[in-house]
Design an enzyme around this catalytic site. Structure first.
Site, mmCIF file in Angstrom:
data_model
loop_
_atom_site.group_PDB
_atom_site.id
_atom_site.type_symbol
_atom_site.label_atom_id
_atom_site.label_comp_id
_atom_site.label_asym_id
_atom_site.label_seq_id
_atom_site.Cartn_x
_atom_site.Cartn_y
_atom_site.Cartn_z
ATOM 1 N N ASP A 98 0.850 -0.656 -0.052
ATOM 2 C CA ASP A 98 -0.390 -0.119 -0.171
ATOM 3 C C ASP A 98 0.708 1.674 0.039
ATOM 4 O O ASP A 98 1.879 1.381 0.709
ATOM 5 C CB ASP A 98 -1.200 -0.247 0.944
ATOM 6 N N HIS A 102 3.024 3.384 -9.093
ATOM 7 C CA HIS A 102 2.212 1.683 -9.229
ATOM 8 C C HIS A 102 3.442 1.466 -9.661
ATOM 9 O O HIS A 102 3.480 0.952 -10.046
ATOM 10 C CB HIS A 102 1.066 1.649 -10.213
ATOM 11 N N LEU A 124 10.448 -20.665 -4.366
ATOM 12 C CA LEU A 124 9.495 -19.600 -4.029
ATOM 13 C C LEU A 124 8.055 -19.563 -4.245
ATOM 14 O O LEU A 124 8.156 -19.580 -5.826
ATOM 15 C CB LEU A 124 10.271 -18.263 -4.379
HETATM 16 C C1 IPE Z 1 -5.742 -2.389 -0.078
HETATM 17 O O1 IPE Z 1 -5.197 -1.494 -0.404
HETATM 18 C C2 IPE Z 1 -5.158 -2.843 -1.390
HETATM 19 C C3 IPE Z 1 -4.159 -3.575 -2.557
HETATM 20 C C4 IPE Z 1 -3.452 -3.182 -1.539
HETATM 21 C C5 IPE Z 1 -4.276 -3.896 -3.593
HETATM 22 P P1 IPE Z 1 -6.105 0.056 -0.388
HETATM 23 O O2 IPE Z 1 -5.736 1.033 -0.682
HETATM 24 O O3 IPE Z 1 -6.520 -0.448 -2.065
HETATM 25 O O4 IPE Z 1 -6.828 -0.506 1.023
HETATM 26 P P2 IPE Z 1 -8.249 0.502 1.212
HETATM 27 O O5 IPE Z 1 -8.695 1.143 1.143
HETATM 28 O O6 IPE Z 1 -6.530 1.746 1.951
HETATM 29 O O7 IPE Z 1 -8.690 0.134 2.559
HETATM 30 C C1 IPE Z 2 -1.605 0.061 -3.161
HETATM 31 O O1 IPE Z 2 -0.897 1.311 -3.125
HETATM 32 C C2 IPE Z 2 -1.691 -0.284 -5.364
HETATM 33 C C3 IPE Z 2 -2.863 -0.508 -4.728
HETATM 34 C C4 IPE Z 2 -4.644 -0.516 -4.242
HETATM 35 C C5 IPE Z 2 -3.465 -1.581 -5.979
HETATM 36 P P1 IPE Z 2 -2.871 2.941 -3.377
HETATM 37 O O2 IPE Z 2 -2.708 2.705 -4.439
HETATM 38 O O3 IPE Z 2 -3.727 2.350 -2.254
HETATM 39 O O4 IPE Z 2 -2.182 4.109 -2.488
HETATM 40 P P2 IPE Z 2 -2.154 5.297 -1.627
HETATM 41 O O5 IPE Z 2 -2.999 4.093 -0.910
HETATM 42 O O6 IPE Z 2 -3.902 6.107 -2.245
HETATM 43 O O7 IPE Z 2 -1.575 5.716 -0.835
HETATM 44 MG MG MG Z 3 -4.501 2.679 -0.909
#
Ligand code: IPE
Ligand code: IPE
Ligand code: MG
Length: 248
Positions: free
Chosen positions: A22, A39, A133
């Site tokens: 995240d 990303h 792995l």
């Molecule tokens: C969880 O992160 C999903 C992934 C890392 C793929 P999100 O950014 O979607 O989760 P929330 O919205 O903070 O709960």
């Molecule tokens: C996690 O990073 C990746 C996915 C959920 C695909 P985020 O896109 O949720 O990044 P933040 O949380 O907005 O910083």
């Molecule tokens: Mg996120």
């Protein structure tokens, strides 16, 4: 680090590490870049972490790449994420084979584009004999979706009421054959599970760091593993040392 400059190998290595990757969006925002740049940086980091896990002796690595809720993001971001994952699978397949990494997919394939579905299935097939792995990619994955899918499948298979046990449920999940995660890492500081491995996480240890995913490198992983090594996993029981004290 020892005097020879070699790091000592970590001890008490978790067999299965799961990561909620995240913070890509905030990483990009901090640099004045579009979210998709975050990303992309995230996938570069994934390559480092796969290698580090293999080197440290982790046997299963599960990464949360796209949740069933992530479809609710703006169309451009969703399309961009799909493109990135397609490119990554294509580009990394040789590397995964070289590293002896077996790829598995967790989640629903049928909502993905036919092209992406084909690429995922192809990569899974091409790596299925790799042994070092197991890399589970949770993509279009949701824990509730997984449990509903498992129960539907049990009903279709005619599983009887008294046959429904925790072991049987585990066998019907997307993770069948993978042990429950020992350690779950979440980057970017959020203190929630976000529909990730909600069944399998029953007794997992948690490690949360404020570091955004693209910056979570080998050293940070090492820190998480070292912290895990010192945890006392009691599974609802009393620690052996406490028990001895109360029974002398
Ligand atoms: C969880 O992160 C999903 C992934 C890392 C793929 P999100 O950014 O979607 O989760 P929330 O919205 O903070 O709960
Ligand atoms: C996690 O990073 C990746 C996915 C959920 C695909 P985020 O896109 O949720 O990044 P933040 O949380 O907005 O910083
Ligand atoms: Mg996120």
């Amino acid at each position: 680090m020892s005097i020879t400059g070699q790091t000592t190998p970590p001890r008490n290595i978790p067999q299965h590490v799961a990561i909620i990757m995240d913070g890509n969006g905030r990483w990009a925002k901090k640099r004045g870049l579009p979210r998709l740049a975050g990303h992309k940086a995230g996938t570069e980091n994934l390559r480092r972490i796969i290698k580090a896990c293999a080197d440290f002796g982790v046997k299963y690595l599960t990464i949360y790449a796209f949740s069933t809720e992530n479809w609710g993001r703006p169309r451009d971001e969703v399309d961009g994420l799909m493109r990135i994952v397609e490119d990554v699978i294509e580009r990394e397949l040789i590397e995964l084979n070289e590293q002896d990494v077996q790829l598995r997919h967790l989640g629903k394939l049928d909502q993905l584009s036919p092209n992406l579905q084909r690429k995922v299935l192809y990569a899974v097939e091409k790596t299925r004999n790799n042994k070092r792995l197991v890399l589970n990619i949770a993509f279009n994955y949701g824990g509730r979706d997984e449990i509903v899918h498992a129960f539907r499948q049990m009903l279709l298979d005619g599983v009887k009421e008294d046959e429904v046990t925790p072991e049987m449920v585990s066998r019907y999940l997307y993770t069948a054959g993978t042990p429950d995660p020992d350690l779950i890492i979440r980057t970017s500081g959020e203190l929630r599970i976000s529909n990730f491995l909600i069944w399998q996480a029953a007794y997992s240890e948690w490690y949360v760091t404020p570091t955004y995913w693209p910056d979570f490198g080998r050293e940070e992983l090492r820190k998480a593993l070292d912290e895990y090594a010192n945890r006392d996993r009691r599974y609802g029981k009393v620690a052996a040392s406490e028990y001895e004290e109360t029974h002398v």
